[in-house]
Design an enzyme around this catalytic site. Structure first.
Site, PDB file in Angstrom:
ATOM      1  N   TYR A  68      44.862 161.610 -11.289  1.00 40.09           N
ATOM      2  CA  TYR A  68      44.599 160.432 -10.444  1.00 40.09           C
ATOM      3  C   TYR A  68      44.603 160.814  -8.974  1.00 40.09           C
ATOM      4  O   TYR A  68      43.851 160.248  -8.176  1.00 40.09           O
ATOM      5  CB  TYR A  68      45.606 159.305 -10.752  1.00 40.09           C
ATOM      6  CG  TYR A  68      45.191 158.541 -11.986  1.00 40.09           C
ATOM      7  CD1 TYR A  68      45.648 158.895 -13.252  1.00 40.09           C
ATOM      8  CD2 TYR A  68      44.261 157.504 -11.915  1.00 40.09           C
ATOM      9  CE1 TYR A  68      45.217 158.240 -14.395  1.00 40.09           C
ATOM     10  CE2 TYR A  68      43.820 156.836 -13.042  1.00 40.09           C
ATOM     11  CZ  TYR A  68      44.295 157.210 -14.286  1.00 40.09           C
ATOM     12  OH  TYR A  68      43.847 156.564 -15.409  1.00 40.09           O
ATOM     13  N   ASN A 104      35.853 148.421 -11.690  1.00 42.03           N
ATOM     14  CA  ASN A 104      36.072 149.633 -10.925  1.00 42.03           C
ATOM     15  C   ASN A 104      37.423 149.607 -10.210  1.00 42.03           C
ATOM     16  O   ASN A 104      37.889 148.548  -9.807  1.00 42.03           O
ATOM     17  CB  ASN A 104      34.956 149.822  -9.884  1.00 42.03           C
ATOM     18  CG  ASN A 104      33.592 149.940 -10.548  1.00 42.03           C
ATOM     19  OD1 ASN A 104      33.503 150.221 -11.749  1.00 42.03           O
ATOM     20  ND2 ASN A 104      32.543 149.685  -9.801  1.00 42.03           N
ATOM     21  N   ASP A 106      37.845 151.926  -7.689  1.00 40.37           N
ATOM     22  CA  ASP A 106      37.582 152.788  -6.523  1.00 40.37           C
ATOM     23  C   ASP A 106      37.714 152.058  -5.183  1.00 40.37           C
ATOM     24  O   ASP A 106      37.648 152.699  -4.132  1.00 40.37           O
ATOM     25  CB  ASP A 106      36.188 153.462  -6.647  1.00 40.37           C
ATOM     26  CG  ASP A 106      35.059 152.431  -6.802  1.00 40.37           C
ATOM     27  OD1 ASP A 106      34.062 152.763  -7.485  1.00 40.37           O
ATOM     28  OD2 ASP A 106      35.165 151.298  -6.275  1.00 40.37           O
ATOM     29  N   HIS A 121      40.691 146.034 -13.669  1.00 41.03           N
ATOM     30  CA  HIS A 121      41.361 147.251 -14.143  1.00 41.03           C
ATOM     31  C   HIS A 121      42.266 147.852 -13.083  1.00 41.03           C
ATOM     32  O   HIS A 121      42.604 149.034 -13.151  1.00 41.03           O
ATOM     33  CB  HIS A 121      40.313 148.280 -14.611  1.00 41.03           C
ATOM     34  CG  HIS A 121      39.565 147.820 -15.826  1.00 41.03           C
ATOM     35  ND1 HIS A 121      38.422 148.419 -16.280  1.00 41.03           N
ATOM     36  CD2 HIS A 121      39.791 146.778 -16.671  1.00 41.03           C
ATOM     37  CE1 HIS A 121      37.981 147.790 -17.368  1.00 41.03           C
ATOM     38  NE2 HIS A 121      38.791 146.786 -17.615  1.00 41.03           N
ATOM     39  N   CYS A 156      62.453 157.340  -8.761  1.00 32.49           N
ATOM     40  CA  CYS A 156      63.592 156.694  -8.093  1.00 32.49           C
ATOM     41  C   CYS A 156      64.799 157.602  -8.365  1.00 32.49           C
ATOM     42  O   CYS A 156      65.127 157.873  -9.533  1.00 32.49           O
ATOM     43  CB  CYS A 156      63.828 155.311  -8.708  1.00 32.49           C
ATOM     44  SG  CYS A 156      65.362 154.582  -8.133  1.00 32.49           S
ATOM     45  N   CYS A 159      67.747 155.675 -10.558  1.00 34.92           N
ATOM     46  CA  CYS A 159      67.693 155.355 -11.995  1.00 34.92           C
ATOM     47  C   CYS A 159      66.645 156.185 -12.748  1.00 34.92           C
ATOM     48  O   CYS A 159      66.476 156.030 -13.944  1.00 34.92           O
ATOM     49  CB  CYS A 159      67.397 153.872 -12.191  1.00 34.92           C
ATOM     50  SG  CYS A 159      65.681 153.472 -11.821  1.00 34.92           S
ATOM     51  N   ALA A 240      21.213 150.182  -8.995  1.00 43.10           N
ATOM     52  CA  ALA A 240      21.801 149.019  -8.320  1.00 43.10           C
ATOM     53  C   ALA A 240      21.524 149.045  -6.817  1.00 43.10           C
ATOM     54  O   ALA A 240      21.092 148.036  -6.234  1.00 43.10           O
ATOM     55  CB  ALA A 240      23.296 149.008  -8.584  1.00 43.10           C
TER      56      ALA A 240
HETATM   57  N1  APR Z   1      22.624 151.819 -11.093  1.00 38.66           N
HETATM   58  C1  APR Z   1      22.885 150.994 -12.141  1.00 38.66           C
HETATM   59  N2  APR Z   1      23.520 151.385 -13.275  1.00 38.66           N
HETATM   60  C2  APR Z   1      23.900 152.682 -13.334  1.00 38.66           C
HETATM   61  C3  APR Z   1      23.665 153.611 -12.295  1.00 38.66           C
HETATM   62  C4  APR Z   1      22.994 153.122 -11.138  1.00 38.66           C
HETATM   63  N3  APR Z   1      22.709 153.923 -10.090  1.00 38.66           N
HETATM   64  N4  APR Z   1      24.171 154.821 -12.669  1.00 38.66           N
HETATM   65  C5  APR Z   1      24.710 154.651 -13.887  1.00 38.66           C
HETATM   66  N5  APR Z   1      24.546 153.369 -14.294  1.00 38.66           N
HETATM   67  C6  APR Z   1      25.010 152.748 -15.536  1.00 38.66           C
HETATM   68  C7  APR Z   1      25.017 153.623 -16.751  1.00 38.66           C
HETATM   69  O1  APR Z   1      23.761 153.569 -17.411  1.00 38.66           O
HETATM   70  C8  APR Z   1      26.117 152.959 -17.590  1.00 38.66           C
HETATM   71  O2  APR Z   1      25.568 151.932 -18.401  1.00 38.66           O
HETATM   72  O3  APR Z   1      26.363 152.399 -15.314  1.00 38.66           O
HETATM   73  C9  APR Z   1      27.027 152.318 -16.561  1.00 38.66           C
HETATM   74  C10 APR Z   1      28.370 153.023 -16.442  1.00 38.66           C
HETATM   75  O4  APR Z   1      29.035 152.834 -17.673  1.00 38.66           O
HETATM   76  P1  APR Z   1      30.468 153.494 -17.873  1.00 38.66           P
HETATM   77  O5  APR Z   1      30.433 154.893 -17.357  1.00 38.66           O
HETATM   78  O6  APR Z   1      30.864 153.229 -19.277  1.00 38.66           O
HETATM   79  O7  APR Z   1      31.415 152.690 -16.851  1.00 38.66           O
HETATM   80  P2  APR Z   1      32.019 151.227 -17.085  1.00 38.66           P
HETATM   81  O8  APR Z   1      31.073 150.382 -17.898  1.00 38.66           O
HETATM   82  O9  APR Z   1      32.407 150.711 -15.752  1.00 38.66           O
HETATM   83  O10 APR Z   1      33.357 151.536 -17.952  1.00 38.66           O
HETATM   84  C11 APR Z   1      34.175 150.440 -18.217  1.00 38.66           C
HETATM   85  O11 APR Z   1      35.798 151.953 -19.193  1.00 38.66           O
HETATM   86  O12 APR Z   1      36.766 154.036 -18.976  1.00 38.66           O
HETATM   87  C12 APR Z   1      36.981 152.674 -18.836  1.00 38.66           C
HETATM   88  O13 APR Z   1      38.444 151.582 -17.377  1.00 38.66           O
HETATM   89  C13 APR Z   1      37.274 152.352 -17.396  1.00 38.66           C
HETATM   90  O14 APR Z   1      36.499 150.515 -16.027  1.00 38.66           O
HETATM   91  C14 APR Z   1      36.081 151.524 -16.941  1.00 38.66           C
HETATM   92  C15 APR Z   1      35.602 150.910 -18.246  1.00 38.66           C
END
Ligand code: APR
Length: 258
Positions: A68, A104, A106, A121, A156, A159, A240
């Site tokens: 992390y 996300n 981030d 999350h 801590c 504890c 996006a």
């Molecule tokens: N624009 C739009 N979509 C995109 C782009 C982009 N530039 N780049 C990638 N993607 C899409 C991918 O096609 C995919 O469908 O974003 C999606 C990312 O999916 P994941 O990697 O599975 O991420 P996410 O859906 O946020 O995961 C959900 O899973 O691991 C856990 O807690 C973690 O919050 C996360 C959760």
């Protein structure tokens, strides 16, 4: 594709209650790895059960803490992209019309200026205690992290409680208030924009169906097919950052120098 963009633009213009549900894909163009993209995704390189569960942390706190710390450093180096900014700008111009729900951790939505982000999350920048502070045994004070952490998970020293990343790990409950508010917004919206998520992780992914069942239109913005495509009224196979500014009509008015 143009008429699809025009159609969605029209839906956005006429909707008074919009929910945006975002995932890792919205941060991809900022340089943050997603989780499930082939090759580049986190889960293509690391095993979630070794890093993103409480059992993993209890088994090897240092390893999880280091992973992390690496993710925090990575995110500290990147900036929000045009997609984050478009959502923040839209919410500023149209107060109360957009509820932003993100999976996300981030912090890029917040950094782009979005306020009141429903972070289902958690947040990478926040830590919390591994277990509730056992104050009854040490009534003199709450847990305090040991000062010198030198890269070890802060403890801590009274504890032995440990700090852990303030993110939701697999198998853990989501923050109740955020989830309640997200569910309520999804059940009352006219339009949901599902942006950059594979739609594989519940209950977050379930919000799209909540919206659809409440009669909302669902639009998916994703560069690849997702589990949620079938329930969408429209799928925009776009990045996006490329399409959100024009969809939300918050393209930065290019300043034409007189
Ligand atoms: N624009 C739009 N979509 C995109 C782009 C982009 N530039 N780049 C990638 N993607 C899409 C991918 O096609 C995919 O469908 O974003 C999606 C990312 O999916 P994941 O990697 O599975 O991420 P996410 O859906 O946020 O995961 C959900 O899973 O691991 C856990 O807690 C973690 O919050 C996360 C959760």
């Amino acid at each position: 594709l143009q008429e699809k963009l025009q159609q969605v633009r029209g839906w956005i213009q006429s909707a008074q209650r919009i929910v945006a549900l975002t995932g890792a894909g919205i941060s991809a163009e900022s340089g943050v790895p997603t989780f499930r993209d082939a090759q580049t995704g986190m889960w293509a390189r690391f095993k979630p059960e070794d890093l993103a569960t409480e059992a993993a942390f209890r088994h090897d706190p240092q390893r999880v803490w280091d992973w992390y710390a690496w993710r925090r450093e990575l995110v500290a180096k990147v900036q929000p992209n045009a997609a984050h900014h478009a959502l923040a700008e839209f919410a500023t111009r149209h107060p109360g019309r957009l509820t932003l729900v993100t999976q996300n951790v981030d912090g890029l939505h917040q950094q782009a200026g979005s306020s009141d982000v429903l972070a289902l999350h958690g947040n990478l920048q926040q830590d919390r205690w591994l277990r509730p502070c056992p104050q009854e045994r040490f009534p003199e004070r709450d847990c305090e992290p040991a000062t010198a952490t030198d890269g070890h998970p802060p403890k801590c020293d009274v504890c032995g409680n440990m700090l852990r990343p303030g993110v939701v790990w697999f198998g853990e409950a989501l923050p109740e208030i955020a989830l309640f508010r997200a569910d309520e917004a999804a059940g009352n919206c006219e339009l949901m924009l599902v942006i950059g998520t594979s739609g594989l992780v519940y209950p977050a992914a379930g919000l799209a169906d909540v919206a659809r069942r409440a009669g909302a239109r669902v639009v998916i913005i994703n560069t690849a097919p997702t589990e949620l495509d079938d329930l969408a009224d429209c799928v925009l196979r776009r990045k996006a950052a490329e399409c959100l500014p024009s969809l939300l009509q918050v393209e930065s008015q290019s300043v034409t120098m007189e």
